[in-house]
Scaffold this motif. Structure first.
Motif, PDB file in Angstrom:
ATOM      1  N   HIS A 191       0.794  -1.235   0.074  1.00 13.32           N
ATOM      2  CA  HIS A 191       0.019  -0.016  -0.052  1.00 13.32           C
ATOM      3  C   HIS A 191       0.876   1.366  -0.001  1.00 13.32           C
ATOM      4  O   HIS A 191       1.976   1.200   0.507  1.00 13.32           O
ATOM      5  CB  HIS A 191      -0.931   0.018   1.168  1.00 13.32           C
ATOM      6  CG  HIS A 191      -0.395   0.045   2.640  1.00 13.32           C
ATOM      7  ND1 HIS A 191       0.400   1.087   3.151  1.00 13.32           N
ATOM      8  CD2 HIS A 191      -0.072  -1.047   3.501  1.00 13.32           C
ATOM      9  CE1 HIS A 191       0.978   0.841   4.198  1.00 13.32           C
ATOM     10  NE2 HIS A 191       0.598  -0.575   4.322  1.00 13.32           N
ATOM     11  N   PHE A 198      -3.603   3.930  -1.080  1.00 12.74           N
ATOM     12  CA  PHE A 198      -3.864   3.211  -2.381  1.00 12.74           C
ATOM     13  C   PHE A 198      -3.313   1.620  -2.052  1.00 12.74           C
ATOM     14  O   PHE A 198      -2.073   1.639  -1.635  1.00 12.74           O
ATOM     15  CB  PHE A 198      -2.963   3.747  -3.259  1.00 12.74           C
ATOM     16  CG  PHE A 198      -3.280   5.259  -3.536  1.00 12.74           C
ATOM     17  CD1 PHE A 198      -4.810   5.605  -4.234  1.00 12.74           C
ATOM     18  CD2 PHE A 198      -2.710   6.376  -3.158  1.00 12.74           C
ATOM     19  CE1 PHE A 198      -4.911   6.632  -4.594  1.00 12.74           C
ATOM     20  CE2 PHE A 198      -3.351   7.803  -3.337  1.00 12.74           C
ATOM     21  CZ  PHE A 198      -4.646   7.859  -4.080  1.00 12.74           C
ATOM     22  N   LYS A 199      -4.195   0.811  -2.309  1.00 16.57           N
ATOM     23  CA  LYS A 199      -3.726  -0.661  -1.993  1.00 16.57           C
ATOM     24  C   LYS A 199      -3.015  -1.185  -3.458  1.00 16.57           C
ATOM     25  O   LYS A 199      -3.483  -1.027  -4.252  1.00 16.57           O
ATOM     26  CB  LYS A 199      -4.732  -1.555  -1.880  1.00 16.57           C
ATOM     27  CG  LYS A 199      -5.710  -1.212  -0.474  1.00 16.57           C
ATOM     28  CD  LYS A 199      -4.908  -1.313   0.585  1.00 16.57           C
ATOM     29  CE  LYS A 199      -5.984  -0.559   1.911  1.00 16.57           C
ATOM     30  NZ  LYS A 199      -5.216  -0.021   2.822  1.00 16.57           N
ATOM     31  N   PRO A 219       0.668   0.877  -7.154  1.00 17.59           N
ATOM     32  CA  PRO A 219       0.357   2.212  -6.448  1.00 17.59           C
ATOM     33  C   PRO A 219       1.522   2.753  -5.512  1.00 17.59           C
ATOM     34  O   PRO A 219       1.816   3.898  -5.545  1.00 17.59           O
ATOM     35  CB  PRO A 219      -0.829   2.301  -5.745  1.00 17.59           C
ATOM     36  CG  PRO A 219      -1.556   0.898  -6.271  1.00 17.59           C
ATOM     37  CD  PRO A 219      -0.568   0.180  -6.712  1.00 17.59           C
ATOM     38  N   TYR A 220       2.151   1.840  -4.759  1.00 25.80           N
ATOM     39  CA  TYR A 220       3.274   1.810  -3.869  1.00 25.80           C
ATOM     40  C   TYR A 220       4.279   2.595  -4.586  1.00 25.80           C
ATOM     41  O   TYR A 220       4.931   3.735  -4.499  1.00 25.80           O
ATOM     42  CB  TYR A 220       3.801   0.718  -3.109  1.00 25.80           C
ATOM     43  CG  TYR A 220       4.740   0.980  -2.020  1.00 25.80           C
ATOM     44  CD1 TYR A 220       4.818   1.697  -0.963  1.00 25.80           C
ATOM     45  CD2 TYR A 220       6.199   0.284  -2.592  1.00 25.80           C
ATOM     46  CE1 TYR A 220       5.866   1.851  -0.128  1.00 25.80           C
ATOM     47  CE2 TYR A 220       7.251   0.663  -1.699  1.00 25.80           C
ATOM     48  CZ  TYR A 220       7.097   1.304  -0.612  1.00 25.80           C
ATOM     49  OH  TYR A 220       8.296   1.445   0.363  1.00 25.80           O
ATOM     50  N   GLY A 278       3.568   5.765  -6.355  1.00 28.55           N
ATOM     51  CA  GLY A 278       3.251   6.976  -5.311  1.00 28.55           C
ATOM     52  C   GLY A 278       4.615   7.461  -4.809  1.00 28.55           C
ATOM     53  O   GLY A 278       4.784   8.838  -4.945  1.00 28.55           O
TER      54      GLY A 278
END
Length: 108
Positions: A65, A70-71, A75-76, A79
């Protein structure tokens, strides 16, 4: 992953060569010729490419996450790449702010 057994090596490589040299070198190369938005996009894109390769080769950037909002692993990675895209405005405005308090700091 390969780096999971050596987290201190990963932290060193991320801090000094990546942030200290690569992002600083990239910033010096684009700061005068490109708009702030273009700089941010260049940083985020370059960061994403590096993170995807590091994830594939070393098994780093493996988290489920991004700040519990954001899972998923994608997304990690995305991000943190977007966060790296903030390097130009943070450097630009941060140095100007610090120059008010540090004598001799020249901001071009």
């Amino acid at each position: 992953g390969l780096m999971s057994f050596l987290p201190w090596v990963n932290n060193f490589l991320h801090t000094f060569p990546w942030i200290g040299f690569c992002l600083a070198w990239l910033y010096l190369g684009v700061r005068e010729d490109q708009s702030m938005v273009t700089q941010m996009i260049a940083f985020a894109t370059f960061s994403l490419a590096v993170k995807v390769v590091e994830h594939a080769v070393f098994g780093t950037w493996d988290h489920e996450h991004f700040f519990h909002v954001f899972k998923g692993n994608a997304p990690y990675i995305i991000g943190w790449s977007v966060a790296d895209g903030l390097y130009p405005p943070i450097t630009f405005y941060g140095l100007r702010m610090v120059s008010r308090f540090v004598r001799g700091l020249v901001v071009l």
